[in-house]
Design a protein around this motif. Structure first.
Motif, PDB file in Angstrom:
ATOM      1  N   LEU A   1       0.817  -1.200   0.000  1.00 48.78           N
ATOM      2  CA  LEU A   1       0.000   0.000   0.000  1.00 48.78           C
ATOM      3  C   LEU A   1       0.859   1.262   0.000  1.00 48.78           C
ATOM      4  CD1 LEU A   1      -2.726  -0.955   2.642  1.00 48.78           C
ATOM      5  CD2 LEU A   1      -2.750  -1.349   0.172  1.00 48.78           C
ATOM      6  N   LYS A   2       0.353   2.283  -0.665  1.00 52.25           N
ATOM      7  CA  LYS A   2       0.950   3.609  -0.644  1.00 52.25           C
ATOM      8  C   LYS A   2      -0.133   4.597  -1.034  1.00 52.25           C
ATOM      9  CE  LYS A   2       2.791   3.388  -5.396  1.00 52.25           C
ATOM     10  NZ  LYS A   2       2.227   2.075  -5.744  1.00 52.25           N
ATOM     11  N   ASN A   3       0.157   5.870  -0.909  1.00 55.89           N
ATOM     12  CA  ASN A   3      -0.741   6.906  -1.411  1.00 55.89           C
ATOM     13  C   ASN A   3      -0.380   7.135  -2.871  1.00 55.89           C
ATOM     14  OD1 ASN A   3      -2.094   9.270  -2.119  1.00 55.89           O
ATOM     15  ND2 ASN A   3      -1.825  10.213  -0.110  1.00 55.89           N
ATOM     16  N   ASP A   4      -1.246   6.706  -3.775  1.00 54.22           N
ATOM     17  CA  ASP A   4      -0.933   6.767  -5.199  1.00 54.22           C
ATOM     18  C   ASP A   4      -0.809   8.195  -5.724  1.00 54.22           C
ATOM     19  OD1 ASP A   4      -0.832   4.002  -5.533  1.00 54.22           O
ATOM     20  OD2 ASP A   4      -2.998   3.863  -5.833  1.00 54.22           O
ATOM     21  N   LYS A   5      -1.250   9.174  -4.950  1.00 60.25           N
ATOM     22  CA  LYS A   5      -1.168  10.567  -5.378  1.00 60.25           C
ATOM     23  C   LYS A   5       0.165  11.215  -5.010  1.00 60.25           C
ATOM     24  CE  LYS A   5      -6.167  11.308  -5.081  1.00 60.25           C
ATOM     25  NZ  LYS A   5      -7.256  12.106  -4.456  1.00 60.25           N
ATOM     26  N   LEU A   6       0.972  10.509  -4.202  1.00 58.66           N
ATOM     27  CA  LEU A   6       2.235  11.080  -3.739  1.00 58.66           C
ATOM     28  C   LEU A   6       3.427  10.394  -4.386  1.00 58.66           C
ATOM     29  CD1 LEU A   6       1.543  11.503   0.094  1.00 58.66           C
ATOM     30  CD2 LEU A   6       1.263  13.185  -1.736  1.00 58.66           C
TER      31      LEU A   6
ATOM     32  N   ARG B   1       7.722  -0.733  -3.583  1.00 55.09           N
ATOM     33  CA  ARG B   1       6.366  -1.033  -4.053  1.00 55.09           C
ATOM     34  C   ARG B   1       5.290  -0.448  -3.149  1.00 55.09           C
ATOM     35  NH1 ARG B   1       6.087  -7.328  -4.344  1.00 55.09           N
ATOM     36  NH2 ARG B   1       3.977  -6.839  -5.125  1.00 55.09           N
ATOM     37  N   GLY B   2       5.661  -0.078  -1.952  1.00 53.00           N
ATOM     38  CA  GLY B   2       4.696   0.356  -0.961  1.00 53.00           C
ATOM     39  C   GLY B   2       4.844  -0.468   0.300  1.00 53.00           C
ATOM     40  N   ASN B   3       4.103  -0.098   1.323  1.00 50.94           N
ATOM     41  CA  ASN B   3       4.206  -0.808   2.596  1.00 50.94           C
ATOM     42  C   ASN B   3       3.500  -2.157   2.517  1.00 50.94           C
ATOM     43  OD1 ASN B   3       4.464   2.242   3.664  1.00 50.94           O
ATOM     44  ND2 ASN B   3       5.486   0.798   5.031  1.00 50.94           N
ATOM     45  N   LYS B   4       4.204  -3.178   2.927  1.00 54.34           N
ATOM     46  CA  LYS B   4       3.663  -4.532   2.885  1.00 54.34           C
ATOM     47  C   LYS B   4       2.621  -4.728   3.975  1.00 54.34           C
ATOM     48  CE  LYS B   4       5.171  -9.387   3.026  1.00 54.34           C
ATOM     49  NZ  LYS B   4       6.352 -10.287   3.165  1.00 54.34           N
ATOM     50  N   THR B   5       1.471  -5.297   3.593  1.00 54.42           N
ATOM     51  CA  THR B   5       0.475  -5.724   4.566  1.00 54.42           C
ATOM     52  C   THR B   5       0.252  -7.219   4.413  1.00 54.42           C
ATOM     53  OG1 THR B   5      -1.444  -5.333   3.127  1.00 54.42           O
ATOM     54  CG2 THR B   5      -0.688  -3.482   4.490  1.00 54.42           C
TER      55      THR B   5
END
Length: 354
Positions: A27-32, A40-44
């Motif tokens: 997950l990440k903020n796709d606008k930033l 890739r973003g923070n793993k959940t």
């Protein structure tokens, strides 16, 4: 033809079965903007934020062990009456100087380039834990705040009453927060604008010339019965054309300090947590002791070291004054440079540091 029997140890089999049933997302903020290549973003994992790549869930058995065992420093802690000194007054609120002002625990007022920020605001007692020392002024006097920076959702860092107080006096204030912190902020103050970020993301609510990044920390989240690791945690970098200021949030020692230094280079000012580290069997993965904080500061090639997360609340087993004594001993040994231990409410002027 013979039959091949593959024997798998029970613990390995459990791990394989668990992984098979895992739902992994990033997950990440796709606008930033993401500033770390290939991140890739923070793993959940099954809806919980991982601490890097692995889940970290503090075990209830360790909490019970802590609560039912005798503190080996019990008598020393009882005899230690240290509280941080306080410089009372309000001049720092109206001053136009760039500065850092510690307000106790992990709360700092930071002024840079005409922007005034406050980190992890906690002005009052916590549930079942009284504040040991007060503020330099009434919370209602903290005006002119542009941004509130929230490192994570634990109650000693994200306090609803403190946010309400700030917003009443600062109706144009905005919040910079971790992923999934929005529900907590809306519960505290529904009208407060906020922006969420994942690790290695750059917020876009700052004026030209000032950049703020959300960066990793080694920690965890829980406020209620059913929200374990549902909200991300992290640290902040405030970058101007002439200075880099790092606010470490709550963190244990991990490889993220090396990653941050490799990406951004040396930090001019490091606001580092140094308390709530004993017993180590419970605290080590989520808090720094003074030696670990200095190690992290040296990895970051820090300039000025300002400690936090000590003296304000009684959260752990070490004596209240031990973090300060250890830091002074470490500095005297030559293992660090740039130690500043300001009083609560004492301005540390940035023009004197960089």
């Amino acid at each position: 033809m013979g039959v091949i029997v593959l024997i798998i140890p029970e613990n390995k089999l459990i791990q394989i079965l668990r992984q098979k049933n895992e739902t992994v997302r990033h997950l990440k903020n796709d606008k930033l903007t993401v500033v770390k290549p290939d991140f890739r973003g923070n793993k959940t994992i099954n809806g919980q934020f991982a601490n890097g790549s692995e889940l970290f869930t503090p075990k209830l058995s360790k909490v019970l062990r802590w609560k039912t065992s005798r503190n080996p420093q019990r008598e020393e802690k009882k005899a230690d009456n240290y509280v941080p000194p306080v410089a009372y007054g309000t001049d720092f609120i109206t001053s136009g100087e760039d500065m850092v002002v510690w307000l106790g625990h992990a709360t700092f007022l930071i002024k840079v380039g005409g922007l005034t920020m406050i980190t992890d605001p906690v002005f009052y007692d916590l549930p079942m834990i009284k504040r040991r020392i007060g503020l330099p002024c009434a919370p209602e006097q903290l005006k002119g705040i542009d941004l509130v920076l929230l490192s994570h959702g634990h109650r000693d860092h994200l306090d609803e009453r403190s946010i309400k107080t700030l917003y009443r006096q600062n109706p144009d204030m905005k919040a910079l927060a971790p992923l999934n912190a929005g529900n907590l902020l809306r519960g505290a103050e529904p009208e407060l604008p906020y922006q969420e970020a994942g690790w290695y993301q750059k917020f876009d609510l700052t004026p030209q010339g000032i950049e703020i990044y959300f960066l990793p920390a080694s920690h965890w989240h829980r406020r209620g019965m059913f929200d374990m690791n549902k909200v991300l945690w992290g640290s902040f970098l405030i970058k101007t054309p002439t200075m880099q200021l790092y606010f470490a949030g709550d963190t244990g020692y991990n490889g993220h300090f090396e990653e941050i230094e490799a990406l951004f280079g040396p930090m001019d000012v490091c606001l580092m947590p140094v308390g709530a580290y004993r017993p180590s069997f419970l605290m080590q993965k989520s808090h720094l002791n003074p030696h670990e904080a200095v190690r992290a500061y040296n990895v970051l090639r820090g300039g000025t070291f300002i400690p936090m997360h000590y003296g304000t609340f009684d959260l752990s087993d070490e004596p209240a004054g031990e973090p300060v004594r250890l830091l002074e001993q470490i500095a005297a040994s030559g293992m660090m440079q740039g130690l500043r231990i300001p009083a609560i409410g004492e301005p540390v002027l940035l023009r004197e540091l960089v």
